[in-house]
Design an enzyme around this catalytic site. Structure first.
Site, PDB file in Angstrom:
ATOM      1  N   CYS A 147      11.472   5.833 -21.914  1.00  0.00           N
ATOM      2  CA  CYS A 147      12.277   5.142 -22.921  1.00  0.00           C
ATOM      3  C   CYS A 147      12.111   3.635 -22.760  1.00  0.00           C
ATOM      4  CB  CYS A 147      13.751   5.512 -22.779  1.00  0.00           C
ATOM      5  SG  CYS A 147      14.825   4.580 -23.898  1.00  0.00           S
ATOM      6  N   CYS A 176      21.027   6.417 -19.429  1.00  0.00           N
ATOM      7  CA  CYS A 176      20.216   7.094 -18.401  1.00  0.00           C
ATOM      8  C   CYS A 176      20.000   6.189 -17.190  1.00  0.00           C
ATOM      9  CB  CYS A 176      18.870   7.506 -18.980  1.00  0.00           C
ATOM     10  SG  CYS A 176      18.996   8.637 -20.362  1.00  0.00           S
ATOM     11  N   CYS A 180      16.390   8.214 -29.169  1.00  0.00           N
ATOM     12  CA  CYS A 180      16.821   8.455 -27.788  1.00  0.00           C
ATOM     13  C   CYS A 180      16.165   9.727 -27.264  1.00  0.00           C
ATOM     14  CB  CYS A 180      18.337   8.583 -27.744  1.00  0.00           C
ATOM     15  SG  CYS A 180      18.970   9.027 -26.119  1.00  0.00           S
ATOM     16  N   CYS A 227      32.949  18.965 -12.503  1.00  0.00           N
ATOM     17  CA  CYS A 227      32.043  17.895 -12.920  1.00  0.00           C
ATOM     18  C   CYS A 227      32.105  16.713 -11.971  1.00  0.00           C
ATOM     19  CB  CYS A 227      32.371  17.443 -14.350  1.00  0.00           C
ATOM     20  SG  CYS A 227      34.040  16.780 -14.538  1.00  0.00           S
TER      21      CYS A 227
END
Length: 459
Positions: free
Chosen positions: A73, A82, A163, A414
């Protein structure tokens, strides 16, 4: 040597934080540096100093780590998404597995945990995996309408219509909407002055069904969109287009979505599957953003629950019933608890959609509903599944769970730190960890999901 702001130093990166920032020590003083990876030798400039740690920005890589890769990217460094795209995917997997292991050892006190941990469940394809995107809309210096993502810790938009972790069709969607806004002089929202119209463009993609939803979040209503039929006609040409919606949010807030939606064309929702279970997904629905890995995650939860068909199961923090319905395929009865009423409305609708009549849902705080129901009925569940937010479970809920004495507890998490803290409490109150599965749902970010299977020690 005392460090000062803006001072440049050489630093070797020794570790990564859970957010994916590099960590190095200068004469024993910890410094956090975004855009670096373990093994980098870097020139950095001090940006902020606290009493016991500081922050620095990367100036240049003097000697690159052998695990460093060139991010595909072009705006990976500027974008806030990211944070570890510059780390090879093989090393990302190792980093996430170690992150879970280290938290369970250091915070949980489980010295032999590696023996119980399965190899990480990684993505077959770590690109274009997200089924939901929220693009802020703005203007560049030349007055062109842009959409993209916020730079880290800012509300400055980095233009990006392609993206690499979002669904590929999003570029086609933005290539329709942005020229329409530009041509019709429809102003993006200006959050400083609370003016303008289009705040965000939300997309949701059914990876199994191919259905597409587009939702424009407006500081106004549909009547403010000039030549709207032109936009609707263009979007309808995209294969899979199922739902076009506007959402009104006229408040001065960082919250993206308002509470009022109006369907302009098509359905109010799209449908998608996780495994054999179908879900209806609206603009406001919570739904896992990586369906392929969610299937892996929930399949591990189902495996650790070890259901044989006669069990009573509680699913706490159940959301729209995603795990509940997975469990209902194998359990006699499932009870789901969630504090958000709209999520429970979705959960009940999804249960009906799948013709599952062995699921009952409650609205409220798990730490209040579960003790009240336990006191009222005295029913001992065979299995409790818990999937709390990042902050983990309330201590009172953990104590109630152990008092109810289920044979097995499946903890889906998480956040490895709060997972380790809560597992320690559960194990102090009569349970033991049998298995741990680490699942990578968010490649190129520091986030990691974990499933832990706990059994009662006396069984």
């Amino acid at each position: 040597m005392e460090l000062k702001k803006n001072q440049e130093i050489l630093l070797t990166i020794e570790d990564l934080t859970k957010e994916g920032e590099g960590l190095g020590k200068y004469q024993g003083f910890p410094l956090f540096v975004k855009d670096t990876v373990i093994g980098d030798r870097a020139r950095v400039a001090i940006t902020k100093l606290k009493k016991n740690y500081g922050y620095a920005r990367l100036v240049e890589i003097v000697e690159a780590s052998h695990d460093r890769v060139t991010p595909p990217c072009p705006v990976a460094r500027q974008c806030g998404g990211c944070k570890i795209q510059q780390l090879s995917y093989e090393k990302q997997k190792e980093f996430k597995w170690n992150q879970v292991a280290n938290c369970l050892k250091r915070i949980g006190g489980f010295s032999d945990i590696e023996e119980k941990m399965e190899p990480i469940y990684a993505m077959e394809e770590p690109w274009h995996y997200r089924n939901k995107a929220q693009y802020p809309v703005g203007l560049d210096k030349e007055g062109n309408v842009i959409a993209g993502f916020y730079a880290g810790r800012t509300h400055s938009i980095i233009p990006n219509t392609n993206c690499l972790i979002q669904a590929k069709v999003n570029k086609e969607i933005l290539d329709v909407i942005l020229p329409y806004l530009q041509k019709n002089h429809i102003p993006p929202y200006d959050e400083k002055n609370h003016t303008g119209l289009v705040r965000h463009i939300l997309t949701r993609i059914g990876f199994t069904t191919g259905e597409i939803m587009v939702c424009l979040i407006l500081n106004g209503t549909k009547k403010d969109l000039k030549n709207l039929p032109e936009l609707l006609a263009s979007l309808q040409q995209l294969p899979g287009m199922t739902s076009i919606i506007v959402n009104t949010n006229e408040e001065k807030t960082n919250k993206i979505l308002g509470s009022v939606c109006e369907t302009l064309w098509g359905q109010d929702y799209i449908e998608d599957y996780i495994g054999n279970v179908k879900y209806q997904i609206g603009p406001l629905s919570f739904y896992q953003v990586n369906p392929a890995q969610t299937k892996v995650l929930y399949s591990k939860a189902l495996e650790y629950a070890a259901l044989e068909g006669e069990e009573t199961v509680w699913d706490l923090y159940c959301g729209i019933g995603t795990i509940s319905l997975f469990l209902a395929q194998k359990a006699k009865q499932v009870y789901g608890v969630e504090i958000i009423k709209e999520a429970i409305d979705d959960a009940r609708r999804n249960a009906a959609l799948n013709h599952m009549d062995n699921v009952t849902f409650f609205v409220g705080k798990a730490e209040e509903i579960v003790p009240a129901q336990y006191e009222k009925t005295g029913v001992h569940p065979d299995v409790i599944v818990v999937d709390p937010p990042r902050k983990g479970c309330e201590a009172s809920l953990l104590h109630t769970m152990t008092a109810m004495a289920p044979k097995r507890i499946v903890y889906v998490s998480c956040d490895p730190a709060t997972l380790a803290r809560d597992c320690r409490i559960l194990c102090e109150e009569g349970y033991e960890i049998r298995k741990v599965a680490v699942v990578d749902q968010f490649a190129h970010t520091g986030h990691v999901e974990t499933v832990v299977g706990l059994h009662r020690k006396d069984m």
